[in-house]
Scaffold this motif. Structure first.
Motif, PDB file in Angstrom:
ATOM      1  N   ALA A 152      34.226 -34.147  -7.918  1.00  0.00           N
ATOM      2  CA  ALA A 152      33.711 -35.306  -7.180  1.00  0.00           C
ATOM      3  C   ALA A 152      33.682 -35.074  -5.673  1.00  0.00           C
ATOM      4  O   ALA A 152      32.861 -35.673  -4.966  1.00  0.00           O
ATOM      5  CB  ALA A 152      34.559 -36.541  -7.506  1.00  0.00           C
ATOM      6  N   ASP A 153      34.554 -34.199  -5.162  1.00  0.00           N
ATOM      7  CA  ASP A 153      34.604 -33.967  -3.715  1.00  0.00           C
ATOM      8  C   ASP A 153      33.336 -33.322  -3.180  1.00  0.00           C
ATOM      9  O   ASP A 153      33.056 -33.400  -1.979  1.00  0.00           O
ATOM     10  CB  ASP A 153      35.806 -33.089  -3.355  1.00  0.00           C
ATOM     11  CG  ASP A 153      37.097 -33.894  -3.265  1.00  0.00           C
ATOM     12  OD1 ASP A 153      37.012 -35.145  -3.269  1.00  0.00           O
ATOM     13  OD2 ASP A 153      38.177 -33.287  -3.191  1.00  0.00           O
ATOM     14  N   ALA A 154      32.554 -32.680  -4.027  1.00  0.00           N
ATOM     15  CA  ALA A 154      31.328 -32.024  -3.556  1.00  0.00           C
ATOM     16  C   ALA A 154      30.381 -33.038  -2.911  1.00  0.00           C
ATOM     17  O   ALA A 154      29.683 -32.719  -1.944  1.00  0.00           O
ATOM     18  CB  ALA A 154      30.627 -31.313  -4.712  1.00  0.00           C
ATOM     19  N   ALA A 155      30.371 -34.261  -3.425  1.00  0.00           N
ATOM     20  CA  ALA A 155      29.488 -35.295  -2.874  1.00  0.00           C
ATOM     21  C   ALA A 155      29.954 -35.773  -1.515  1.00  0.00           C
ATOM     22  O   ALA A 155      29.172 -36.382  -0.767  1.00  0.00           O
ATOM     23  CB  ALA A 155      29.400 -36.476  -3.843  1.00  0.00           C
ATOM     24  N   ARG A 156      31.211 -35.492  -1.171  1.00  0.00           N
ATOM     25  CA  ARG A 156      31.749 -35.928   0.123  1.00  0.00           C
ATOM     26  C   ARG A 156      31.776 -34.809   1.161  1.00  0.00           C
ATOM     27  O   ARG A 156      32.217 -35.013   2.284  1.00  0.00           O
ATOM     28  CB  ARG A 156      33.166 -36.481  -0.063  1.00  0.00           C
ATOM     29  CG  ARG A 156      33.256 -37.654  -1.014  1.00  0.00           C
ATOM     30  CD  ARG A 156      34.579 -38.383  -0.881  1.00  0.00           C
ATOM     31  NE  ARG A 156      35.718 -37.580  -1.305  1.00  0.00           N
ATOM     32  CZ  ARG A 156      36.787 -37.330  -0.545  1.00  0.00           C
ATOM     33  NH1 ARG A 156      36.856 -37.787   0.687  1.00  0.00           N
ATOM     34  NH2 ARG A 156      37.781 -36.607  -1.017  1.00  0.00           N
ATOM     35  N   CYS A 165      29.904 -27.594  16.794  1.00  0.00           N
ATOM     36  CA  CYS A 165      31.010 -27.496  15.836  1.00  0.00           C
ATOM     37  C   CYS A 165      30.436 -27.256  14.455  1.00  0.00           C
ATOM     38  O   CYS A 165      29.493 -27.927  14.032  1.00  0.00           O
ATOM     39  CB  CYS A 165      31.857 -28.771  15.839  1.00  0.00           C
ATOM     40  SG  CYS A 165      33.296 -28.676  14.722  1.00  0.00           S
ATOM     41  N   ASP A 166      30.997 -26.296  13.732  1.00  0.00           N
ATOM     42  CA  ASP A 166      30.492 -25.978  12.399  1.00  0.00           C
ATOM     43  C   ASP A 166      31.594 -26.030  11.346  1.00  0.00           C
ATOM     44  O   ASP A 166      31.572 -25.300  10.360  1.00  0.00           O
ATOM     45  CB  ASP A 166      29.819 -24.606  12.386  1.00  0.00           C
ATOM     46  CG  ASP A 166      30.722 -23.504  12.941  1.00  0.00           C
ATOM     47  OD1 ASP A 166      31.882 -23.810  13.262  1.00  0.00           O
ATOM     48  OD2 ASP A 166      30.267 -22.356  13.057  1.00  0.00           O
ATOM     49  N   LEU A 167      32.578 -26.918  11.558  1.00  0.00           N
ATOM     50  CA  LEU A 167      33.644 -27.078  10.578  1.00  0.00           C
ATOM     51  C   LEU A 167      33.205 -28.025   9.468  1.00  0.00           C
ATOM     52  O   LEU A 167      32.468 -28.985   9.695  1.00  0.00           O
ATOM     53  CB  LEU A 167      34.910 -27.635  11.244  1.00  0.00           C
ATOM     54  CG  LEU A 167      35.575 -26.779  12.329  1.00  0.00           C
ATOM     55  CD1 LEU A 167      36.921 -27.375  12.709  1.00  0.00           C
ATOM     56  CD2 LEU A 167      35.728 -25.335  11.893  1.00  0.00           C
ATOM     57  N   PHE A 168      33.686 -27.748   8.259  1.00  0.00           N
ATOM     58  CA  PHE A 168      33.417 -28.603   7.107  1.00  0.00           C
ATOM     59  C   PHE A 168      34.566 -29.596   6.933  1.00  0.00           C
ATOM     60  O   PHE A 168      35.711 -29.321   7.286  1.00  0.00           O
ATOM     61  CB  PHE A 168      33.261 -27.772   5.838  1.00  0.00           C
ATOM     62  CG  PHE A 168      32.000 -26.940   5.807  1.00  0.00           C
ATOM     63  CD1 PHE A 168      30.788 -27.518   5.462  1.00  0.00           C
ATOM     64  CD2 PHE A 168      32.035 -25.584   6.121  1.00  0.00           C
ATOM     65  CE1 PHE A 168      29.625 -26.767   5.433  1.00  0.00           C
ATOM     66  CE2 PHE A 168      30.887 -24.825   6.088  1.00  0.00           C
ATOM     67  CZ  PHE A 168      29.671 -25.417   5.750  1.00  0.00           C
ATOM     68  N   PHE A 169      34.243 -30.745   6.352  1.00  0.00           N
ATOM     69  CA  PHE A 169      35.275 -31.740   6.052  1.00  0.00           C
ATOM     70  C   PHE A 169      34.809 -32.593   4.884  1.00  0.00           C
ATOM     71  O   PHE A 169      33.652 -32.527   4.462  1.00  0.00           O
ATOM     72  CB  PHE A 169      35.573 -32.612   7.277  1.00  0.00           C
ATOM     73  CG  PHE A 169      34.446 -33.526   7.672  1.00  0.00           C
ATOM     74  CD1 PHE A 169      34.409 -34.852   7.244  1.00  0.00           C
ATOM     75  CD2 PHE A 169      33.405 -33.073   8.485  1.00  0.00           C
ATOM     76  CE1 PHE A 169      33.357 -35.692   7.599  1.00  0.00           C
ATOM     77  CE2 PHE A 169      32.361 -33.916   8.859  1.00  0.00           C
ATOM     78  CZ  PHE A 169      32.339 -35.230   8.406  1.00  0.00           C
ATOM     79  N   LEU A 170      35.718 -33.417   4.363  1.00  0.00           N
ATOM     80  CA  LEU A 170      35.388 -34.347   3.296  1.00  0.00           C
ATOM     81  C   LEU A 170      35.279 -35.750   3.886  1.00  0.00           C
ATOM     82  O   LEU A 170      36.231 -36.249   4.500  1.00  0.00           O
ATOM     83  CB  LEU A 170      36.463 -34.316   2.200  1.00  0.00           C
ATOM     84  CG  LEU A 170      36.611 -33.005   1.440  1.00  0.00           C
ATOM     85  CD1 LEU A 170      37.742 -33.105   0.418  1.00  0.00           C
ATOM     86  CD2 LEU A 170      35.312 -32.606   0.751  1.00  0.00           C
ATOM     87  N   LYS A 171      34.142 -36.357   3.721  1.00  0.00           N
ATOM     88  CA  LYS A 171      33.878 -37.685   4.286  1.00  0.00           C
ATOM     89  C   LYS A 171      34.701 -38.717   3.519  1.00  0.00           C
ATOM     90  O   LYS A 171      34.431 -39.000   2.351  1.00  0.00           O
ATOM     91  CB  LYS A 171      32.393 -38.009   4.203  1.00  0.00           C
ATOM     92  CG  LYS A 171      31.961 -39.261   4.953  1.00  0.00           C
ATOM     93  CD  LYS A 171      30.456 -39.445   4.837  1.00  0.00           C
ATOM     94  CE  LYS A 171      29.952 -40.662   5.593  1.00  0.00           C
ATOM     95  NZ  LYS A 171      29.997 -40.465   7.050  1.00  0.00           N
ATOM     96  N   ASP A 172      35.714 -39.278   4.176  1.00  0.00           N
ATOM     97  CA  ASP A 172      36.600 -40.236   3.517  1.00  0.00           C
ATOM     98  C   ASP A 172      36.414 -41.653   4.023  1.00  0.00           C
ATOM     99  O   ASP A 172      37.179 -42.556   3.665  1.00  0.00           O
ATOM    100  CB  ASP A 172      38.062 -39.810   3.683  1.00  0.00           C
ATOM    101  CG  ASP A 172      38.446 -39.632   5.154  1.00  0.00           C
ATOM    102  OD1 ASP A 172      37.615 -39.933   6.038  1.00  0.00           O
ATOM    103  OD2 ASP A 172      39.583 -39.184   5.417  1.00  0.00           O
TER     104      ASP A 172
END
Length: 221
Positions: A152-156, A165-172
């Motif tokens: 499910a985290d793939a959608a976030r 900035c090119d960092l990835f994160f999970l949209k919470d």
């Protein structure tokens, strides 16, 4: 962000292990930076997250030491992860070779779950793995990437929207656009500055368009 005691080491946002590996390739002041530029930096980075790695199954993570070959494997795994993350964020097609590289790394060591149940206490599960400590680390990081991209985290999954900035994160949160509050603060400060500049330019343009007051000519005597 946490700053390492090893010069040049990468930021750790602390969301998912696979994201932390991806984010060892980052930018500082708009220029590309490398958080895993040497075996020493790679070893230091692993030690910073050794506790989390152990909880995820790499029980010997604190003993992991990386040489040049191990560093190459870690960087190759990161490249594959970032390629898949780019595909997810942009809606592109993931490369089959990147998927295969992650799958191979995930299979480096056996991993399993164990249960402990003592008396009336609630049973507890622990994740474990066998093999060389560095291989445990690679396998656990790759396994977390598999969970990320198939769950499910793939959608976030998002990339920070701050320019440079090119960092990835999970949209919470629906309004979250940046990897860390620090990036958000920089964006807001830049927007505020631009608004002040625009207001100053507008005021200057209005002033320049108005006729200058003239001094009345004195009457001749």
């Amino acid at each position: 962000m946490v700053v390492s005691d090893v010069e040049g080491s990468a930021p750790v946002i602390g969301e998912r292990l696979s994201l932390d590996l991806m984010n060892t390739s980052y930018s500082t002041r708009g220029k590309p930076a490398e958080g895993l530029g040497s075996p020493e930096q790679a070893t230091s980075w692993v030690q910073r997250i050794a506790g989390r790695l152990a909880d995820a199954g790499a029980t010997s993570a604190s003993e992991a030491r990386f040489g040049e070959a191990g560093l190459d494997d870690l960087l190759a795994l990161r490249t594959a992860m970032r390629s898949l993350a780019d595909a997810v964020v942009s809606g592109g097609t993931p490369g089959a070779h990147d998927v295969e590289r992650i799958n191979r790394a995930a299979a480096l060591t056996p991993r399993w779950s164990s249960m402990a149940w003592n008396g009336d206490a609630r049973p507890a599960m622990t994740k474990q793995s066998a093999g060389a400590p560095a291989d445990q680390v690679l396998s656990t990081l790759a396994g977390d990437a598999v969970d990320l991209f198939t769950g499910a985290d793939a959608a976030r999954l998002r990339m920070c929207e701050r320019p440079g900035c090119d960092l990835f994160f999970l949209k919470d949160h629906p309004r979250r656009e940046w990897c860390t509050p620090a990036c958000g603060a920089r964006v807001r400060a830049a927007r505020s500055y631009q608004k002040r500049v625009q207001r100053a330019r507008s005021a200057s343009a209005i002033g320049a368009s108005q006729p200058s007051p003239t001094t009345p000519e004195r009457r001749r005597r």
